[in-house]
Motif scaffolding. Structure first.
Motif, PDB file in Angstrom:
ATOM      1  N   PRO A  60      -5.543  -8.971 -29.563  1.00 60.01           N
ATOM      2  CA  PRO A  60      -6.841  -8.108 -29.281  1.00 60.01           C
ATOM      3  C   PRO A  60      -6.250  -8.182 -31.406  1.00 60.01           C
ATOM      4  N   ALA A  61      -7.848  -7.734 -32.028  1.00 61.88           N
ATOM      5  CA  ALA A  61      -7.887  -7.970 -33.636  1.00 61.88           C
ATOM      6  C   ALA A  61      -6.381  -7.057 -33.872  1.00 61.88           C
ATOM      7  N   LEU A  62      -6.290  -7.355 -35.525  1.00 71.24           N
ATOM      8  CA  LEU A  62      -5.334  -6.981 -35.603  1.00 71.24           C
ATOM      9  C   LEU A  62      -5.712  -6.151 -36.662  1.00 71.24           C
ATOM     10  N   ASP A  63      -4.870  -4.375 -36.506  1.00 72.76           N
ATOM     11  CA  ASP A  63      -4.771  -3.760 -37.334  1.00 72.76           C
ATOM     12  C   ASP A  63      -3.403  -2.262 -36.777  1.00 72.76           C
ATOM     13  N   GLU A  64      -3.718  -0.847 -37.096  1.00 73.74           N
ATOM     14  CA  GLU A  64      -2.723  -0.646 -37.184  1.00 73.74           C
ATOM     15  C   GLU A  64      -1.823  -0.636 -35.517  1.00 73.74           C
ATOM     16  N   SER A  65      -3.059   0.625 -35.048  1.00 77.00           N
ATOM     17  CA  SER A  65      -2.420   0.496 -33.141  1.00 77.00           C
ATOM     18  C   SER A  65      -2.209  -0.931 -32.564  1.00 77.00           C
ATOM     19  N   VAL A  66      -2.570  -1.960 -33.106  1.00 73.94           N
ATOM     20  CA  VAL A  66      -2.389  -3.179 -32.192  1.00 73.94           C
ATOM     21  C   VAL A  66      -1.074  -3.626 -32.587  1.00 73.94           C
ATOM     22  N   LEU A  67      -0.753  -3.754 -34.182  1.00 76.75           N
ATOM     23  CA  LEU A  67       0.735  -3.775 -33.966  1.00 76.75           C
ATOM     24  C   LEU A  67       1.958  -2.842 -33.486  1.00 76.75           C
ATOM     25  N   MET A  68       1.448  -1.436 -33.898  1.00 79.34           N
ATOM     26  CA  MET A  68       1.992  -0.868 -33.288  1.00 79.34           C
ATOM     27  C   MET A  68       2.410  -0.843 -31.687  1.00 79.34           C
ATOM     28  N   GLU A  69       1.631  -1.104 -30.724  1.00 86.38           N
ATOM     29  CA  GLU A  69       1.352  -1.426 -29.544  1.00 86.38           C
ATOM     30  C   GLU A  69       2.968  -2.544 -29.702  1.00 86.38           C
ATOM     31  N   LEU A  70       2.158  -3.401 -30.295  1.00 86.00           N
ATOM     32  CA  LEU A  70       3.068  -4.745 -30.108  1.00 86.00           C
ATOM     33  C   LEU A  70       4.256  -4.609 -30.597  1.00 86.00           C
ATOM     34  N   ARG A  71       4.726  -4.355 -31.506  1.00 85.51           N
ATOM     35  CA  ARG A  71       6.384  -3.885 -31.822  1.00 85.51           C
ATOM     36  C   ARG A  71       7.099  -2.495 -30.537  1.00 85.51           C
ATOM     37  N   ARG A  72       6.403  -1.022 -30.090  1.00 88.41           N
ATOM     38  CA  ARG A  72       6.529  -0.909 -29.094  1.00 88.41           C
ATOM     39  C   ARG A  72       6.613  -1.386 -27.679  1.00 88.41           C
ATOM     40  N   LYS A  73       5.458  -1.948 -26.953  1.00 86.27           N
ATOM     41  CA  LYS A  73       5.631  -2.871 -25.903  1.00 86.27           C
ATOM     42  C   LYS A  73       6.552  -4.326 -25.659  1.00 86.27           C
ATOM     43  N   PHE A  74       6.062  -4.511 -26.663  1.00 85.14           N
ATOM     44  CA  PHE A  74       6.252  -6.357 -26.364  1.00 85.14           C
ATOM     45  C   PHE A  74       7.274  -6.824 -27.744  1.00 85.14           C
ATOM     46  N   SER A  75       7.384  -5.936 -28.414  1.00 87.64           N
ATOM     47  CA  SER A  75       8.800  -6.328 -30.008  1.00 87.64           C
ATOM     48  C   SER A  75       7.884  -7.069 -30.606  1.00 87.64           C
ATOM     49  N   PHE A  76       8.214  -7.517 -31.385  1.00 86.28           N
ATOM     50  CA  PHE A  76       8.531  -8.839 -32.011  1.00 86.28           C
ATOM     51  C   PHE A  76       9.252  -9.564 -31.910  1.00 86.28           C
ATOM     52  N   ALA A  77      10.532  -8.743 -31.534  1.00 80.61           N
ATOM     53  CA  ALA A  77      11.763  -9.520 -31.269  1.00 80.61           C
ATOM     54  C   ALA A  77      11.639 -10.523 -30.080  1.00 80.61           C
ATOM     55  N   GLN A  78      11.078 -10.599 -29.670  1.00 83.18           N
ATOM     56  CA  GLN A  78      10.747 -11.100 -28.500  1.00 83.18           C
ATOM     57  C   GLN A  78      10.102 -12.581 -28.398  1.00 83.18           C
ATOM     58  N   ALA A  79       8.934 -12.384 -30.138  1.00 83.77           N
ATOM     59  CA  ALA A  79       8.574 -13.538 -30.660  1.00 83.77           C
ATOM     60  C   ALA A  79       9.869 -14.988 -30.942  1.00 83.77           C
ATOM     61  N   ASP A  80       9.168 -16.043 -31.207  1.00 82.60           N
ATOM     62  CA  ASP A  80      10.276 -17.436 -31.295  1.00 82.60           C
ATOM     63  C   ASP A  80       9.403 -17.642 -33.069  1.00 82.60           C
ATOM     64  N   VAL A  81       7.777 -17.370 -32.946  1.00 79.08           N
ATOM     65  CA  VAL A  81       6.555 -17.690 -33.968  1.00 79.08           C
ATOM     66  C   VAL A  81       5.848 -16.590 -33.520  1.00 79.08           C
ATOM     67  N   ILE A  82       4.982 -16.276 -34.592  1.00 78.01           N
ATOM     68  CA  ILE A  82       3.929 -15.359 -34.498  1.00 78.01           C
ATOM     69  C   ILE A  82       2.987 -16.170 -35.857  1.00 78.01           C
ATOM     70  N   ALA A  83       2.007 -16.017 -35.622  1.00 77.90           N
ATOM     71  CA  ALA A  83       1.686 -17.406 -35.995  1.00 77.90           C
ATOM     72  C   ALA A  83      -0.301 -16.167 -36.270  1.00 77.90           C
ATOM     73  N   PHE A  84      -0.612 -15.945 -37.925  1.00 80.96           N
ATOM     74  CA  PHE A  84      -1.711 -15.230 -38.307  1.00 80.96           C
ATOM     75  C   PHE A  84      -2.337 -15.911 -38.127  1.00 80.96           C
ATOM     76  N   VAL A  85      -3.562 -16.425 -37.501  1.00 78.49           N
ATOM     77  CA  VAL A  85      -4.575 -17.325 -37.485  1.00 78.49           C
ATOM     78  C   VAL A  85      -6.395 -16.564 -38.115  1.00 78.49           C
ATOM     79  N   ILE A  86      -6.423 -16.907 -39.451  1.00 80.75           N
ATOM     80  CA  ILE A  86      -7.844 -16.400 -39.914  1.00 80.75           C
ATOM     81  C   ILE A  86      -8.657 -17.982 -40.142  1.00 80.75           C
ATOM     82  N   SER A  87      -9.982 -17.736 -39.751  1.00 82.52           N
ATOM     83  CA  SER A  87     -11.237 -18.411 -40.034  1.00 82.52           C
ATOM     84  C   SER A  87     -11.093 -18.538 -41.189  1.00 82.52           C
ATOM     85  N   ALA A  88     -11.087 -19.793 -41.427  1.00 80.65           N
ATOM     86  CA  ALA A  88     -10.687 -20.061 -43.641  1.00 80.65           C
ATOM     87  C   ALA A  88     -12.937 -19.807 -43.439  1.00 80.65           C
TER      88      ALA A  88
END
Length: 100
Positions: A60-88
């Protein structure tokens, strides 16, 4: 073959789901044009890339609650790549601060 997990994170309407659809080659992820404009409750979804051992994780849209859920539920340690997507076209101060 080693599994590759790519997390796509970024602000609302940045193109995360559209990027996944482009990589996979079909509309598997609900993109902004499919969601109501006020929708900000999209769940974290995983998509396999063909029969390869690749997984794209849409968030979902990046905010503090999404970051907390990603850390808790999915753990960024499981990611091989984290792609930060923005609309130019809509690069804002908020996105610049996230990038920094």
């Amino acid at each position: 073959m080693t599994r590759l997990r790519v997390f796509l994170i970024g602000p609302r309407r940045a193109g995360k789901s559209a990027t996944i659809n482009a990589i996979i080659g079909e509309n598997v992820a609900d993109s902004g044009k499919d969601l109501r404009l006020e929708s900000t409750t999209k769940k974290i979804q995983s998509y396999s890339v063909g029969n390869q051992n690749r997984v794209l994780v849409d968030t979902p849209a990046l905010d503090e609650s999404v970051l907390m859920e990603l850390r808790r539920k999915f753990s960024f340690a499981q990611a091989d790549v984290i792609a930060f997507v923005i609309s130019a076209q809509r690069l804002q101060t908020e996105e610049m601060s996230c990038i920094q």
